[in-house]
Every structure is written in structure tokens, then in C-alpha cells.
Design a protein around this motif. Structure first.
Motif, short mmCIF file in Angstrom:
data_model
loop_
_atom_site.label_atom_id
_atom_site.label_comp_id
_atom_site.label_asym_id
_atom_site.label_seq_id
_atom_site.Cartn_x
_atom_site.Cartn_y
_atom_site.Cartn_z
N SER A 86 2.82 -10.30 -7.82
CA SER A 86 2.64 -8.90 -7.46
C SER A 86 1.27 -8.40 -7.91
CB SER A 86 3.73 -8.04 -8.11
OG SER A 86 3.43 -6.66 -7.98
N ALA A 87 0.67 -7.54 -7.10
CA ALA A 87 -0.63 -6.98 -7.43
C ALA A 87 -0.58 -6.05 -8.64
CB ALA A 87 -1.19 -6.21 -6.23
N VAL A 88 0.61 -5.59 -9.02
CA VAL A 88 0.72 -4.70 -10.17
C VAL A 88 0.95 -5.47 -11.47
CG1 VAL A 88 1.57 -2.84 -8.70
CG2 VAL A 88 3.21 -4.29 -9.91
N GLU A 89 1.03 -6.80 -11.38
CA GLU A 89 1.20 -7.63 -12.57
C GLU A 89 0.55 -8.99 -12.27
OE1 GLU A 89 4.74 -8.93 -15.72
OE2 GLU A 89 5.23 -7.91 -13.85
N MET A 90 -0.75 -9.04 -12.46
CA MET A 90 -1.50 -10.23 -12.05
C MET A 90 -1.61 -11.24 -13.19
SD MET A 90 -4.40 -8.85 -9.39
CE MET A 90 -5.32 -7.74 -10.48
N HIS A 107 -2.69 -0.33 0.98
CA HIS A 107 -1.73 0.68 1.44
C HIS A 107 -0.30 0.16 1.51
CE1 HIS A 107 -2.60 -1.16 5.43
NE2 HIS A 107 -1.41 -0.71 5.78
N HIS A 108 -0.08 -1.10 1.05
CA HIS A 108 1.27 -1.65 0.90
C HIS A 108 1.68 -1.80 -0.56
CE1 HIS A 108 2.09 -2.63 5.11
NE2 HIS A 108 0.85 -3.10 5.21
N ILE A 109 0.77 -1.57 -1.50
CA ILE A 109 1.08 -1.77 -2.92
C ILE A 109 1.93 -0.59 -3.41
CG2 ILE A 109 0.10 -1.94 -5.24
CD1 ILE A 109 -2.29 -3.39 -4.01
N PRO A 110 3.11 -0.86 -3.98
CA PRO A 110 4.04 0.23 -4.30
C PRO A 110 3.57 1.18 -5.39
CG PRO A 110 4.89 -1.87 -5.10
CD PRO A 110 3.70 -2.18 -4.23
N ASP A 111 2.69 0.71 -6.27
CA ASP A 111 2.17 1.56 -7.35
C ASP A 111 0.68 1.28 -7.50
OD1 ASP A 111 1.49 2.87 -9.73
OD2 ASP A 111 3.49 2.59 -10.57
N ALA A 112 -0.15 2.05 -6.79
CA ALA A 112 -1.59 1.81 -6.78
C ALA A 112 -2.21 1.99 -8.15
CB ALA A 112 -2.27 2.73 -5.76
N ALA A 113 -1.67 2.92 -8.95
CA ALA A 113 -2.22 3.16 -10.29
C ALA A 113 -2.10 1.90 -11.15
CB ALA A 113 -1.51 4.34 -10.94
N LYS A 114 -0.96 1.24 -11.07
CA LYS A 114 -0.79 0.01 -11.85
C LYS A 114 -1.73 -1.09 -11.35
CE LYS A 114 4.00 0.65 -13.37
NZ LYS A 114 5.38 0.10 -13.32
N PHE A 115 -1.93 -1.15 -10.04
CA PHE A 115 -2.85 -2.15 -9.52
C PHE A 115 -4.26 -1.95 -10.06
CE2 PHE A 115 -6.24 -2.70 -6.29
CZ PHE A 115 -6.43 -4.06 -6.48
N GLY A 156 0.88 12.34 0.76
CA GLY A 156 1.61 11.51 -0.19
C GLY A 156 0.91 11.34 -1.52
N ASP A 157 1.59 10.62 -2.43
CA ASP A 157 0.99 10.35 -3.74
C ASP A 157 0.59 8.86 -3.80
OD1 ASP A 157 3.34 8.93 -4.21
OD2 ASP A 157 4.24 10.52 -5.42
N TRP A 158 0.43 8.34 -5.00
CA TRP A 158 -0.09 6.98 -5.18
C TRP A 158 1.01 5.92 -5.19
CZ3 TRP A 158 -4.98 6.17 -8.58
CH2 TRP A 158 -5.93 7.17 -8.30
N THR A 159 2.25 6.32 -4.99
CA THR A 159 3.36 5.38 -5.02
C THR A 159 4.03 5.32 -3.66
OG1 THR A 159 4.94 7.06 -5.76
CG2 THR A 159 3.77 5.80 -7.47
#
Length: 253
Positions: A86-90, A107-115, A156-159
Motif C-alpha cells: 500500500s502507498a500509505v505504508e511503504m 486519486h485512488h489512494i484512500p488516505d493521501a495525507a498518509k501517503f 471532497g477531502d483528502w480521504t
């Protein structure tokens, strides 16, 4: 002959992504568009610091065929992947990546902030994130809101709701992060900086039919369409469907 492809696999299945790979390889307009996009990545490599080259969301693409040093990755387990995560846990050490390349992935990453937290951690100073994403322009917004299956919500927001790797989407997310919420991005990631946003490609993807429809024009017209596709965004950025975004990791003083 049906105008749309009949793909008997769910949108979020690995089989669907592999079907998309076959479509990409079979259509001159779509394959050449991807070659054009990949060229933006490849020309960055000589000026990057030493480190790993990562493509996130490789899917059915073929960047690794053009540059074997690229680590092809996806959240789905695919035979074309080098790694699955996952891009949020590399799974990379701090300051080990020279570049993160992405096409229609943010635009498919569920939590852009974590990415972006992960990107800030893993990028080497002087490294970059280079991505191709939908553009929230006059033309792009019209196409995405009326003729595309993915959500396009500038409010929308970042999630994103976690439905699946492809069905979870908001095509307006790059605009939300880098235009509407630029101050928030700058404050949240002091080690990163937006180096440039270039608007591009009003027609090539449409004429190619993308991954759902047959190509609209014969192959011999490709050069003419490509010429218009390159010139029009220079004259009117509002006519673009896509944007090239470059984010850099700041050098340590």
C-alpha cells in the motif's frame, strides 16, 4: 461490433488490471500516450540523486520495460509487479528513494495525507514525486463529471471510502491537495515542495477510447491528433484533461 469492451472481471480484480494491460498494448493512441507520459519520468532520472526508482500503481503499465531499474509496484498482486504494498505504508528505509513515479494513482489512494508522510520519509533530499493526474480544468471537469465512471468531487477531502483499489477514487483529489489546499500541504509537509504543475493532453486519451471503449480514429491519424494535443494546452490550459505534477524533497542545508 460493440463500441465498448466487454470485460468479464470486476473492476477491482487483478484480472481486470491484466485485461487493461492487453488493451493498452493493443491500441496505438493509448500506448503512445503512455510512452509520452513515461518520457516525462525518464528525462528526470539523470538529474536525480543515487537511490531507488519506484513506480506506484504500476497496474497494467509498461514503464519497467523502458527503464528496468524501476521497481514496479501495486496494491494488487500482479505477475508484472516487483513488489505489492500500500502507498500509505511503504516498505522502504528512510531516505532511500530517488523518485516516486505515478500515473493516475494519487486519486485512488484512500488516505493521501498518509501517503505524503511516507513519501517525505522515504525520499532522498533532492528526490521527487512525479505524477500524471486528472486536471480540474473547464474541459477536464466537463469530461470527468459527465462521461467518466469515477467520482469527481472538488468539494471532497483528502480521504476516500475504501471500496477497492480502482473503485475508490476522486479525480479532483490532486486539485484539492495542490490548488485548493496548497497552504495545508505546505504546512503539513515542510520537507516537500511543489516544483511545478503543467496542464496537458486534452484529446489523446479521449480519442484512444481509454480502457473501456474502442479507439475512435484509425492509427494513421495519430500524428495529427498528437500535434493538436500538444499545442492546445499551450494556447489554453483550461482545455487540458490531465496535469503533470512535480513535488520535490528539499535539500538539507
Amino acid at each position: 461490433m460493440p463500441w465498448k469492451y466487454q470485460i468479464d472481471h470486476p473492476l477491482d480484480s487483478p484480472e481486470r488490471t491484466l485485461a487493461h494491460r492487453k488493451i493498452l498494448k493493443s491500441k496505438k493512441f493509448l500506448q503512445n500516450l503512455y510512452r509520452q507520459w513515461y518520457s516525462h519520468f525518464l528525462k528526470e532520472i539523470p538529474s536525480l540523486p543515487p537511490g531507488k526508482l519506484l513506480e506506484l500503481g504500476s497496474g497494467g503499465g509498461f514503464l519497467k520495460e523502458l527503464e528496468p531499474r524501476v521497481i514496479a509496484s501495486d496494491i494488487q498482486k500482479l505477475p508484472t509487479n516487483d513488489m505489492t504494498f500500500s502507498a500509505v505504508e511503504m516498505p522502504f528505509e528512510d531516505q532511500s528513494l530517488a523518485a516516486i513515479f505515478m500515473i493516475d494513482t494519487l486519486h485512488h489512494i484512500p488516505d493521501a495525507a498518509k501517503f505524503f508522510t511516507e513519501a517525505e520519509r522515504t525520499l532522498i533530499p533532492g528526490g521527487i514525486i512525479k505524477m500524471i493526474e486528472p486536471a480540474n480544468t473547464l474541459w477536464g471537469r466537463f469530461i470527468y463529471k459527465n462521461f467518466h465512471h469515477e467520482a469527481f468531487d472538488p468539494t471532497g477531502d483528502w480521504t476516500l471510502p475504501e471500496k477497492g483499489p480502482l473503485s475508490s477514487a476522486n479525480g479532483a483529489l490532486p486539485w484539492i491537495i495542490f490548488c485548493r489546499d496548497r497552504e495545508k500541504f505546505n504546512a503539513s509537509y515542510p520537507g516537500l515542495e511543489v516544483r511545478g504543475i503543467t496542464y496537458t493532453n486534452p484529446f489523446l486519451y479521449l480519442v484512444s477510447g481509454g480502457f473501456t471503449c474502442k479507439q475512435m480514429l484509425p492509427d494513421f491519424l495519430y500524428r495529427a491528433v498528437e500535434l493538436i494535443d500538444r499545442m492546445l494546452p499551450v494556447l489554453s490550459p483550461s482545455m487540458s484533461m490531465f496535469q503533470i505534477i512535480t513535488v520535490g524533497k528539499k535539500m538539507v542545508c
